[in-house]
Enzyme design. Structure first.
Site, PDB file in Angstrom:
ATOM      1  N   CYS B  83     -33.877  80.529 -15.700  1.00  0.00           N
ATOM      2  CA  CYS B  83     -34.713  79.509 -16.349  1.00  0.00           C
ATOM      3  C   CYS B  83     -36.174  79.922 -16.407  1.00  0.00           C
ATOM      4  O   CYS B  83     -36.998  79.231 -17.003  1.00  0.00           O
ATOM      5  CB  CYS B  83     -34.586  78.177 -15.613  1.00  0.00           C
ATOM      6  SG  CYS B  83     -32.893  77.745 -15.275  1.00  0.00           S
ATOM      7  N   CYS B 206     -32.245  64.449 -13.606  1.00  0.00           N
ATOM      8  CA  CYS B 206     -31.923  65.804 -14.074  1.00  0.00           C
ATOM      9  C   CYS B 206     -32.504  66.063 -15.458  1.00  0.00           C
ATOM     10  O   CYS B 206     -32.489  65.190 -16.316  1.00  0.00           O
ATOM     11  CB  CYS B 206     -30.415  66.000 -14.152  1.00  0.00           C
ATOM     12  SG  CYS B 206     -29.535  65.514 -12.666  1.00  0.00           S
ATOM     13  N   SER B 207     -32.953  67.301 -15.661  1.00  0.00           N
ATOM     14  CA  SER B 207     -33.394  67.690 -17.009  1.00  0.00           C
ATOM     15  C   SER B 207     -32.153  67.870 -17.881  1.00  0.00           C
ATOM     16  O   SER B 207     -31.072  68.144 -17.375  1.00  0.00           O
ATOM     17  CB  SER B 207     -34.221  68.964 -16.951  1.00  0.00           C
ATOM     18  OG  SER B 207     -33.484  69.991 -16.324  1.00  0.00           O
ATOM     19  N   ILE B 209     -29.705  69.133 -21.349  1.00  0.00           N
ATOM     20  CA  ILE B 209     -29.284  70.343 -22.071  1.00  0.00           C
ATOM     21  C   ILE B 209     -29.913  70.267 -23.458  1.00  0.00           C
ATOM     22  O   ILE B 209     -29.798  69.245 -24.143  1.00  0.00           O
ATOM     23  CB  ILE B 209     -27.752  70.414 -22.110  1.00  0.00           C
ATOM     24  CG1 ILE B 209     -27.266  70.843 -20.728  1.00  0.00           C
ATOM     25  CG2 ILE B 209     -27.263  71.346 -23.202  1.00  0.00           C
ATOM     26  CD1 ILE B 209     -25.802  71.000 -20.585  1.00  0.00           C
ATOM     27  N   LYS B 328     -38.020  67.256 -17.976  1.00  0.00           N
ATOM     28  CA  LYS B 328     -37.264  66.013 -17.912  1.00  0.00           C
ATOM     29  C   LYS B 328     -37.213  65.290 -19.263  1.00  0.00           C
ATOM     30  O   LYS B 328     -36.147  64.889 -19.718  1.00  0.00           O
ATOM     31  CB  LYS B 328     -37.918  65.112 -16.845  1.00  0.00           C
ATOM     32  CG  LYS B 328     -37.289  63.772 -16.677  1.00  0.00           C
ATOM     33  CD  LYS B 328     -35.930  63.912 -16.029  1.00  0.00           C
ATOM     34  CE  LYS B 328     -35.037  62.734 -16.320  1.00  0.00           C
ATOM     35  NZ  LYS B 328     -34.410  62.748 -17.627  1.00  0.00           N
ATOM     36  N   HIS B 332     -35.073  70.946 -21.806  1.00  0.00           N
ATOM     37  CA  HIS B 332     -35.066  72.190 -21.034  1.00  0.00           C
ATOM     38  C   HIS B 332     -34.131  73.223 -21.649  1.00  0.00           C
ATOM     39  O   HIS B 332     -33.061  73.504 -21.125  1.00  0.00           O
ATOM     40  CB  HIS B 332     -34.675  71.871 -19.581  1.00  0.00           C
ATOM     41  CG  HIS B 332     -34.735  73.040 -18.657  1.00  0.00           C
ATOM     42  ND1 HIS B 332     -35.573  74.125 -18.841  1.00  0.00           N
ATOM     43  CD2 HIS B 332     -34.053  73.307 -17.490  1.00  0.00           C
ATOM     44  CE1 HIS B 332     -35.398  74.991 -17.864  1.00  0.00           C
ATOM     45  NE2 HIS B 332     -34.474  74.526 -17.037  1.00  0.00           N
TER      46      HIS B 332
END
Lengths: 132, 384, 348
Positions: B83, B206-207, B209, B328, B332
């Protein structure tokens, strides 16, 4: 086909074989090419006792491929009595009831299978050390 | 070493871009960047991309992307650090220019993540962890960060509300960012009602997709001064690695790679963290932003949660973090994230950030990391 | 002297009650409970199989044997639920306990008798001097067809015995086998569930072979039922072993310690070996124990062991069977059981 990769790790996955630095006695699990503490490349193989405690843990509720039938399952970093920390599934328990510091013991379990026709992969998991 | 400046940025609207391919979004970001820079010149191109192979079945982006741009002979290379691939691509472009190998180096970050199922994407992302000693056992990235969150709560008393404060703040900022994937506000109640993914982290911790791309053009400060637009000076670059497996770390609450990369970048810039006006950081999960605040040295270890809920990091706080909305809210697309952080810092420093514009800023920091912080890259940007 | 130097068992933590199964199939639970003396059975977790049960039982046996696993020269795993149709369970077990590479291994199958087959071979191998120690395991995660009578009893568990020639906890006094070709129960290749001959599994099968083996070994050794402190029979349910014990003239005091099926179910290859392990858990030095297995197809192996002083020293070094059987149980409903046992069709 994951067979060679699986097979190569068997001594560690089945028997918790770790590498102890002959110079500074630091134990690495899994082994490293040189000791992260002193840089020595002189190791002896030791077998971890399989006893330890939960250092931190979680419950996996959304699983990666191959683990869907097991959710929700406990997962944690187990600090072995000899020092090394191991990432592993915590099985045979209600994961909601796990606590940091709980005593854990090694068990040999199925981890996953490579589809319904592929190889079955086994390794360590940990279970609460309740004397059974 | 030649001094470095950013003269152009290119960012596209992120999200689930069903009709666009990886090569298309990369090229779009590049041409937006060229337009912004006011030049056509590309001496070299670095491409940040975590896993074209797993997400799209496509490697060899160094040929694919220039080819699709219609500029097939550009010397290009792909940079991978999970990442942190985007941040590393920017750093590599900087090395090209600083060393004198190139005068105009463009860094593009791209990830097209929705070409495969959610399960497959989870698998692809998990390749950033130790395959044999983490992923093999069924741990996921939310799982790894959940363990950090649990440990942080155990040791420092960090609370659910403090985790949520990061989410609420980043979504508020993102609601002011037209390029964000989820440009809307979120309440603490919504976070609490979102499904548990890996205790204590819920879906809204969670970030997402994301499909996305971003690009920045790097040149020398001398070249930049010839242009009309105000250049942004890159005064510090830091980069460090840490063990890939979380369990190998003596203290899982110490993000060593983040600390070291930050210290290196600050040292190069001749600054301390107190000289930094704002930061774009890698909030892949709510707990990550809290721990990064501590690793940057903005607050002492254990105080990241309280600092977040106290408003330190809001747009009007003393140390604004993720004015873009962060991973967020903005999204991402892993390989693009580090490049997009630079785009936001430049936008802020130029005073072009519209409703989310920060006041009285001269120096910004971007921090981008791979996996469970097994690698981290930091840039310090300034206006002169 | 030849005999056992260490033993260990493993029982999964999960249980399902007879009522829970009967409810789903519209059957009368009391019929099974009273008629077959079955109350509940063990269910393997999704991450358990014959190989994992074998390994975990063998590791418990090693704790009691206190030997270097590298000295184990032979490993035999008896089961009708080996995880692979082709690829040995024995290699997995040998590798996991640290017996590789100088070890002979074989997977055995003889319905519920495969465990004692391994014991028979292992005992004779150490007796011959071919290897210093030999490990024999009976382990199963057996399946009964949904709704079939076998579903109420087919359970999971393992018992492991390390055989040697010194430092024994029980010395082998004698063995005898009784075998004919009697197709009372079978599972054809590629089939998931076994089939059985209904009442044909009784008189001409279980009872004929068990009594045949007992009569033969008693005759051979010139012994009688009351010479033994304990007796263990194969236990496909809670009824057959009690009937055969009474018929042969054994008392409750002799068979009850080894009678596990009412709360364990039938662990197939693990069945009589686990009953034997439970008996070793309580036996005092110098006591005679008679063990008789039964495997459909059909045959019985009979063994006479005499415990030694060392049994008292080693029994607490690993979990006792009754602890595994009675403590820390997790009861599940039929839906969870069906999921665990892969009785629900899911896409690959």
């Amino acid at each position: 086909m994951q067979v060679p990769r699986y097979w190569r790790e068997i001594p560690k996955r089945y028997r918790l074989e770790a590498a102890q630095c002959k110079k500074c006695h630091n134990i690495s699990f899994p082994e490293k090419f040189s000791c992260p503490e002193c840089g020595s490349q002189d190791f002896k193989t030791i077998k971890l006792s399989g006893k330890g405690k939960i250092s931190t843990h979680t419950i996996i509720r959304i699983a990666p491929e191959g683990f869907n039938d097991q959710v929700p399952y406990g997962m944690g970093i187990i600090e072995m009595d000899e020092g090394p920390r191991i990432m592993a599934q915590i099985t045979d328990c209600d994961p909601e009831k796990l606590k940091t510091g709980d005593r854990m013991i090694y068990q040999f379990r199925r981890i996953r299978e490579d589809g319904s026709t592929g190889v079955i992969m086994y390794a360590y998991k940990f279970v609460p050390d309740v004397g059974i | 070493m030649r001094k470095l400046a950013i003269i152009g940025i290119g960012l596209i609207k992120w999200g689930e871009l069903w009709e666009k391919s990886m090569r298309q979004i990369a090229a779009e970001a590049v041409f937006k960047c060229l337009e912004d820079a006011g030049t056509d010149r590309i001496d070299t191109m670095t491409i940040g991309n975590m896993s074209g192979g797993l997400f799209n079945g496509q490697e060899h982006l160094s040929s694919l992307i220039p080819d699709h741009m219609g500029r097939k002979n550009i010397p290009a290379m792909r940079i991978e650090s999970a990442c942190a691939s985007g941040g590393m691509a920017v750093r590599t472009a900087c090395l090209e220019v600083a060393s004198g190998f190139s005068d105009y180096a463009i860094a593009v970050g791209v990830e097209k993540m929705t070409d495969i199922s959610g399960n497959e994407a989870t698998y692809a992302l998990a390749t950033a962890a130790d395959q044999d000693y983490e992923a093999f056992h069924g741990v996921t990235f939310p799982g790894l960060y959940a363990m950090m969150a649990k440990a942080h709560m155990d040791r420092y008393g960090t609370t659910r509300e403090q985790l949520s404060s990061v989410v609420i703040k980043n979504h508020y900022n993102g609601s002011l960012n037209p390029n964000a994937q989820f440009p809307f506000k979120i309440t603490g109640d919504q976070v609490l009602k979102s499904p548990m993914v890996s205790d204590p982290l819920r879906l809204l911790d969670c970030s997402p997709i994301t499909d996305g791309a971003a690009a920045v053009m790097i040149t020398t400060l001398e070249e930049a001064k010839k242009l009309k637009k105000q250049p942004v000076f890159i005064s510090g670059i830091g980069h460090a690695s840490d063990s890939i497996a979380l369990s190998s770390r003596k203290d899982i609450l110490k993000l060593e790679a983040v600390e070291l990369s930050t210290n290196t970048a600050l040292k190069m810039a001749g600054k301390s963290i107190k000289d930094i006006d704002f930061a774009e950081v890698h909030d892949c999960f709510s707990i990550a932003e809290i721990m990064i605040l501590e690793a940057l040295g903005v607050v002492a270890p254990g105080e990241g949660g309280k600092a977040s809920s106290d408003g330190l990091t809001g747009l009007d706080g003393d140390f604004p973090v993720n004015p873009s909305g962060g991973l967020k809210s903005k999204g991402h697309p892993v390989g693009a994230t580090g490049v997009a952080q630079i785009c936001e810092a430049v936008t802020q420093l130029r005073g072009d950030a519209g409703e989310r514009q920060l006041e009285n800023i001269r120096t910004g920091l971007t921090q981008n990391m791979g996996g469970s912080a097994g690698s981290s890259v930091v840039h310090i940007l300034e206006v002169i | 002297m030849t005999g056992i130097v260490g033993y260990g068992t493993k029982i999964p933590r999960y249980r399902i009650k007879v009522e829970e199964i009967a409810k789903v199939w519209g059957a009368d639970a009391p019929t099974y409970k009273r008629g077959l003396n079955l109350n509940e059975k063990s269910v393997p977790a999704p991450d358990e199989d014959c190989a994992t049960l074998s390994v975990n039982a063998a590791l418990n046996a090693l704790k009691r044997a206190e030997i270097d696993p590298a000295d184990i020269g032979a490993v035999y795993v008896g089961s009708e639920s080996h995880p692979y149709a082709v690829k040995p369970t024995g290699t997995i077990v040998s590798e996991a306990i640290g017996a590789c590479p100088y070890v002979h291994t074989a997977d055995l199958e003889f319905a519920c008798k495969a465990g004692t087959e391994g014991m028979f071979i292992a005992l004779n191998l150490v007796k011959s001097g071919a290897v210093p120690y030999a490990l024999a395991i009976g382990a199963d995660t057996s399946q009964g067809a949904p709704g079939d009578a076998l579903e109420y009893s087919a359970a999971a568990g393992a018992a492991a015995f390390i055989m040697g020639t010194d430092n024994l906890i029980a010395e082998l006094k004698d063995t005898h086998c009784f075998m004919t070709d009697t197709p009372d129960f079978w599972r054809r290749e590629y089939k998931h569930y076994p089939e059985h001959g209904g009442r044909f599994t009784g008189a001409p099968a279980y009872f004929k072979h068990v009594t045949g083996a007992v009569d033969a070994i008693l005759g051979k050794t010139n012994m009688k039922p009351d010479d033994f402190k304990y007796v263990i029979f194969h236990q496909p349910n809670g009824k057959f072993p009690v009937l055969v014990a009474k018929k042969l003239g054994f008392t409750e005091q002799q068979y009850l310690p080894g009678l596990l099926s009412p709360t364990l179910g039938n662990t197939y290859s693990g069945s009589s070996p686990m009953g034997f392990a439970a008996t070793l858990d309580i036996a005092m030095p110098g006591e005679l124990i008679l063990l008789i297995s039964y495997g459909s197809g059909a045959g019985s192996d009979a063994f006479i062991f005499e415990t030694t002083k060392r049994i008292e020293e080693v029994r607490d070094r690993a979990p006792k069977l009754k602890t595994q059987l009675d403590e820390h149980k997790i009861y599940i409903e039929y839906g969870t059981y069906a999921k665990f046992r892969k009785k629900i069709l899911v896409p690959n």
